[in-house]
Design an enzyme around this catalytic site. Structure first.
Site, mmCIF file in Angstrom:
data_model
loop_
_atom_site.group_PDB
_atom_site.id
_atom_site.type_symbol
_atom_site.label_atom_id
_atom_site.label_comp_id
_atom_site.label_asym_id
_atom_site.label_seq_id
_atom_site.Cartn_x
_atom_site.Cartn_y
_atom_site.Cartn_z
ATOM 1 C CB CYS A 37 2.395 20.619 27.408
ATOM 2 S SG CYS A 37 1.072 19.904 28.419
ATOM 3 N N GLY A 53 0.080 25.289 28.215
ATOM 4 C CA GLY A 53 -1.019 26.133 28.660
ATOM 5 C C GLY A 53 -2.304 25.361 28.439
ATOM 6 C CD GLU A 54 -7.488 24.379 27.609
ATOM 7 O OE1 GLU A 54 -7.922 25.079 26.672
ATOM 8 O OE2 GLU A 54 -7.597 23.126 27.646
ATOM 9 C CB SER A 55 -4.472 22.850 23.375
ATOM 10 O OG SER A 55 -5.530 22.013 23.813
ATOM 11 C CD GLU A 74 8.256 24.706 29.420
ATOM 12 O OE1 GLU A 74 7.048 24.694 29.705
ATOM 13 O OE2 GLU A 74 8.805 23.826 28.707
ATOM 14 C CG HIS A 133 5.630 21.717 30.644
ATOM 15 N ND1 HIS A 133 5.081 22.846 30.082
ATOM 16 C CD2 HIS A 133 4.598 20.885 30.889
ATOM 17 C CE1 HIS A 133 3.766 22.699 29.991
ATOM 18 N NE2 HIS A 133 3.456 21.515 30.473
ATOM 19 C CB ILE A 144 1.699 19.902 33.875
ATOM 20 C CG1 ILE A 144 2.972 19.982 34.720
ATOM 21 C CG2 ILE A 144 0.538 20.592 34.581
ATOM 22 C CD1 ILE A 144 3.521 21.393 34.885
ATOM 23 N NE ARG A 145 -4.374 21.065 32.801
ATOM 24 C CZ ARG A 145 -5.110 21.910 32.092
ATOM 25 N NH1 ARG A 145 -6.350 21.626 31.794
ATOM 26 N NH2 ARG A 145 -4.602 23.062 31.691
ATOM 27 N NE ARG A 185 -8.143 19.053 24.491
ATOM 28 C CZ ARG A 185 -9.082 18.872 25.407
ATOM 29 N NH1 ARG A 185 -9.830 17.794 25.395
ATOM 30 N NH2 ARG A 185 -9.274 19.763 26.348
#
Length: 201
Positions: free
Chosen positions: A82, A50-52, A178, A176, A140-141, A111
């Site tokens: 991630c 997600g967004e840490s 998942e 990821h 992803i990022r 990051r």
């Protein structure tokens, strides 16, 4: 005691549903965790991508950051993907203002190291502890690990960068698993949770 571990997914932001599905496929009872009392009821926890920075701020807002830090210090099995990897780092190389981590792995993480959203990619990753063919990693990022301390074990690298680490009951991947339908990494984590329950019982 049943052999089926109860594993939570920190459900503040990110790809929560995919982890719940993958954990169920790895023979665990999976449930979302948002509050301290829900954290008390699980044998292990996944911190999703997600967004840490957002996850960090929401964890503080929901009152779950300090209880989670305490349980990780006490040996709660935890797996971060991630953004979750960033959350488990003892140090972030380039933190956003006010960004906090849970900690638990003696590593320094960078990051967005592999680039922005439009630079996302998939790659085969040879992951130590996962039998069979390489794991398909979805980046992803994604962060990478700049360095690890003596207590942390490197499980995988991609193009010379560390992308999977384990320290005791804490596991982290840049990618990821998942999102791929391959549940071997979640099975590895479920086995870590089972082993920890056996030592505690």
């Amino acid at each position: 005691m049943t052999d089926t571990p109860v594993i939570g997914v920190l459900a503040l932001q990110g790809d929560v549903r995919e982890h719940l599905v993958a954990l169920a496929a790895a023979d665990a009872v999976a449930r979302p965790v948002r509050r301290p009392e829900e954290l008390d009821e699980v044998d292990g926890l996944v911190i999703p991508g997600g967004e840490s920075t957002t996850i960090s701020k929401l964890a503080v807002l929901f009152g779950v950051m300090e209880p989670l830090r305490a349980r990780v210090r006490d040996g709660l099995p935890v797996y971060g993907t991630c953004a979750g990897m960033i959350m488990l780092a003892d140090k972030i190389l380039d933190p956003r203002s006010g960004q906090e981590t849970v900690g638990g792995i003696d590593m320094i993480v960078r990051r967005n190291a592999f680039g922005r959203q439009n630079e996302s990619f998939e790659a085969a990753v040879d992951l130590k502890g996962v039998p069979g063919e390489p794991v398909e990693g979805v980046f992803i990022r994604a962060p990478w690990v700049e360095s690890v301390g003596a207590s942390a074990e490197v499980l995988a690298e991609h193009e010379g960068h560390i992308v999977a680490v384990r320290q005791g009951n804490a596991l982290a991947t840049s990618f990821h698993p998942e999102l791929t339908g391959d549940h071997r990494v979640h099975r590895l984590f479920a086995d870590m949770v089972r082993a920890n329950r056996e030592t505690e019982s």
